[in-house]
Design an enzyme around this catalytic site. Structure first.
Site, PDB file in Angstrom:
ATOM      1  N   ASP A 257      -6.226 -12.254  23.998  1.00  0.00           N
ATOM      2  CA  ASP A 257      -7.254 -12.757  23.084  1.00  0.00           C
ATOM      3  C   ASP A 257      -8.377 -13.467  23.821  1.00  0.00           C
ATOM      4  O   ASP A 257      -8.210 -13.941  24.950  1.00  0.00           O
ATOM      5  CB  ASP A 257      -6.632 -13.700  22.049  1.00  0.00           C
ATOM      6  CG  ASP A 257      -5.922 -14.897  22.684  1.00  0.00           C
ATOM      7  OD1 ASP A 257      -5.233 -14.715  23.708  1.00  0.00           O
ATOM      8  OD2 ASP A 257      -6.049 -16.016  22.156  1.00  0.00           O
TER       9      ASP A 257
ATOM     10  N   ASP B 166     -11.880 -15.547  31.455  1.00  0.00           N
ATOM     11  CA  ASP B 166     -10.749 -16.082  30.687  1.00  0.00           C
ATOM     12  C   ASP B 166     -10.336 -15.103  29.602  1.00  0.00           C
ATOM     13  O   ASP B 166     -10.796 -15.208  28.476  1.00  0.00           O
ATOM     14  CB  ASP B 166     -11.162 -17.422  30.083  1.00  0.00           C
ATOM     15  CG  ASP B 166     -10.047 -18.121  29.326  1.00  0.00           C
ATOM     16  OD1 ASP B 166      -8.872 -17.787  29.564  1.00  0.00           O
ATOM     17  OD2 ASP B 166     -10.359 -18.983  28.490  1.00  0.00           O
TER      18      ASP B 166
ATOM     19  N   GLU C 138      -3.041 -17.017  22.956  1.00  0.00           N
ATOM     20  CA  GLU C 138      -2.989 -18.136  23.894  1.00  0.00           C
ATOM     21  C   GLU C 138      -4.105 -19.137  23.615  1.00  0.00           C
ATOM     22  O   GLU C 138      -3.923 -20.341  23.824  1.00  0.00           O
ATOM     23  CB  GLU C 138      -3.087 -17.615  25.331  1.00  0.00           C
ATOM     24  CG  GLU C 138      -2.870 -18.668  26.410  1.00  0.00           C
ATOM     25  CD  GLU C 138      -4.095 -19.504  26.742  1.00  0.00           C
ATOM     26  OE1 GLU C 138      -3.935 -20.589  27.338  1.00  0.00           O
ATOM     27  OE2 GLU C 138      -5.229 -19.073  26.399  1.00  0.00           O
TER      28      GLU C 138
END
Length: 397
Positions: free
Chosen positions: A97, A125, A157
Site C-alpha cells: 500500500d 516508501d 502497513e
C-alpha cells in the site's frame, strides 16, 4: 560487471545498466499500479490489483503464492521458494500500500527517471523495496538452497498493519528482513508508541452562573501542564544508545459547546513514544499518577482514562544472525560496513520480533515519503537487491 549485482558497490554501477535493470523495470510497473490505502483515503484502490501483479511475476519464477484476505479487498501475498531441506527460513517483508496520490505533485502513477533518481508515489516508501526483494529472491532461488525463502507482500502497513498480522497467523520464519527504506543503514531498533484518551469532567452551566458550573477546559489545562512537565523529565532521563529517550505530548483537545456556557467535559488525546524497557503499561502508570495527584490537590478534578492503541518497541539481539548476514553481504557488495542505527518511528519489525523471528530492517536511499515529491536513488536500489540476494544465500544455506 555485466549484471551490476556482483560487487563493487553503487558507485560502480552506471546509468546504462540502470536503464536495463530488472529491478528498475519491475519498480516502474509497480508504481504504475494504484495501491492507495483505503483506510487512509476513502475510496482508495487498495491492494487487490498490485497483489495480482506480484503473483503474476513470482509464480512463473517458482514461487508458491498464497493470497491472504481476512479483510475483504485488502489482500496480502505470501510467496514461498521452497528449499531442499535442512536450512533456516528467511522472510523478506514489504508493504503493497501507499499513501494518497492527491498529495503528490504531478502524476504519482507515472514514474520519471531524472539524475539517477526515480520519482513517483511509492518509489521510496516502499515499492523500491518490493522490487528489490522480489528480484533478489528470484535470483537466489535460481541456485539450490536448503532453507525456504518467504516473501511477505503485505497490505495496510501505512495504517494498522493488518497484513503482517495476517501473515504471522500462517507462517513464522527463523529470520526476517523488513525492506523499508533505511538509507542503506542497518536498523536494529525502533521506538514503540501508545495513545491515550483522558476525559476531564466539569459541570455544564450558564456562563453567568460560576456558582453552578465547573470549567472542564480549565481543569484540563492543569493536565496539559503536567503532561508537558513529564515530557521534559523524560527528555532528561535514561537514554537508549540508538533511540535516545522516550517522549510524551498532547495531540488533540476538544471541549465546550459555546462561549456562554461552562463546558461539562474536555477530552485530551496523548501520545507516548517508548524505548525498550517501556510500554503502554508504563504510560498508563504515568498518566494515572498525574491524574491521582491532580485529584489530590483539587477536589473538583475528576477524569477518566483509556489506553486506546499501543505498539511495542523493537530491538534486535546483539547476536542477531540476520544482522550479521546482511552486514557481511553489504560489505561484499560495497566494500564497507553498514552503519547501525535505530528509527524513532514504529514499523512491522516489532510484530515479527514479537513472534520470535530474528528481525532487522534494511532498504534503499531516497526521500519524500508521504510528500509531494517522492524518489529513490537508483544506485541504492541496485545495492539493496545485490545485498539481499547474497543475504538469502548466506542465511538459508
Amino acid at each position: 560487471m555485466s549484471d551490476g549485482r556482483t560487487g563493487g558497490g553503487a558507485a560502480n554501477t552506471g546509468a546504462a545498466y540502470r536503464t536495463r535493470s530488472e529491478e528498475l523495470e519491475l519498480l516502474r510497473d509497480l508504481i504504475a499500479i494504484d495501491s492507495v490505502n483505503p483506510a487512509l483515503v476513502p475510496g482508495g484502490a487498495g491492494e487487490s490489483r498490485i497483489a495480482d501483479a506480484v503473483v503474476a511475476w513470482l509464480s512463473p519464477r517458482g514461487f508458491e503464492c498464497r493470497r491472504l484476505e481476512t479483510t475483504p479487498g485488502r489482500p496480502s501475498i505470501v510467496a514461498i521458494a521452497r528449499g531442499t531441506g535442512g536450512g533456516r527460513s528467511l522472510m523478506l517483508n514489504g508493504h503493497l500500500d501507499t499513501v494518497s496520490l492527491a498529495s503528490y505533485d504531478g502524476d504519482g502513477l507515472a514514474p520519471v527517471v531524472r539524475d539517477g533518481r526515480l520519482h513517483g508515489r511509492g518509489a521510496y516508501d516502499m515499492k523500491s523495496g518490493l522490487a528489490a526483494m522480489m528480484v533478489a529472491a528470484a535470483g537466489a532461488h535460481g541456485t539450490p538452497h536448503r532453507g525456504d525463502v518467504v516473501l511477505a507482500l503485505v497490505a495496510d502497513e501505512e495504517h494498522a498493519s493488518l497484513g503482517t498480522e495476517d501473515v504471522l497467523e500462517h507462517v513464522v520464519t527463523d529470520g526476517a528482513v523488513v525492506v523499508e527504506p533505511t538509507g542503506l543503514d542497518l536498523v536494529t531498533s525502533h521506538r514503540g508508541f501508545a495513545w491515550a484518551t483522558v476525559t476531564v469532567h466539569g459541570r455544564a452551566a450558564h456562563g453567568s452562573r460560576p456558582d453552578l458550573g465547573v470549567d472542564a477546559i480549565a481543569k484540563a489545562g492543569r493536565l496539559l501542564t503536567a503532561i508537558d512537565d513529564l515530557g521534559a523529565r523524560l527528555a532528561a532521563g535514561t537514554r537508549h544508545p540508538l533511540l535516545g529517550t522516550g517522549s510524551m505530548h498532547a495531540g488533540t483537545i476538544t471541549g465546550g459547546a459555546e462561549p456562554s456556557s461552562y463546558p461539562g467535559s474536555c477530552t485530551v488525546t496523548i501520545e507516548r513514544r517508548t524505548i525498550p524497557g517501556e510500554d503502554h503499561l508504563t504510560f498508563e502508570r504515568e498518566l494515572r499518577g498525574i491524574l491521582d495527584e491532580l485529584a489530590r490537590t483539587d477536589a473538583a478534578f475528576t477524569a477518566d482514562l483509556a489506553i486506546t492503541t499501543h505498539r511495542g518497541t523493537f530491538e534486535a539481539g546483539v547476536a542477531s544472525e540476520v544482522a550479521a548476514a546482511v552486514g557481511a553481504s553489504f560489505g561484499e557488495v560495497t566494500g564497507r560496513e553498514p552503519a547501525r542505527r535505530g528509527e524513532p518511528f514504529w514499523t512491522d519489525c516489532a510484530l515479527l520480533a514479537a513472534a520470535g523471528i530474528d528481525t532487522i530492517m534494511f532498504g534503499v536511499d531516497g526521500g519524500g515519503a508521504h510528500a509531494a515529491d517522492e524518489w529513490v536513488d537508483l544506485d541504492s536500489l541496485i545495492v539493496v537487491t545485490a545485498t539481499l540476494e547474497r543475504t538469502i544465500a548466506r542465511y538459508v544455506g
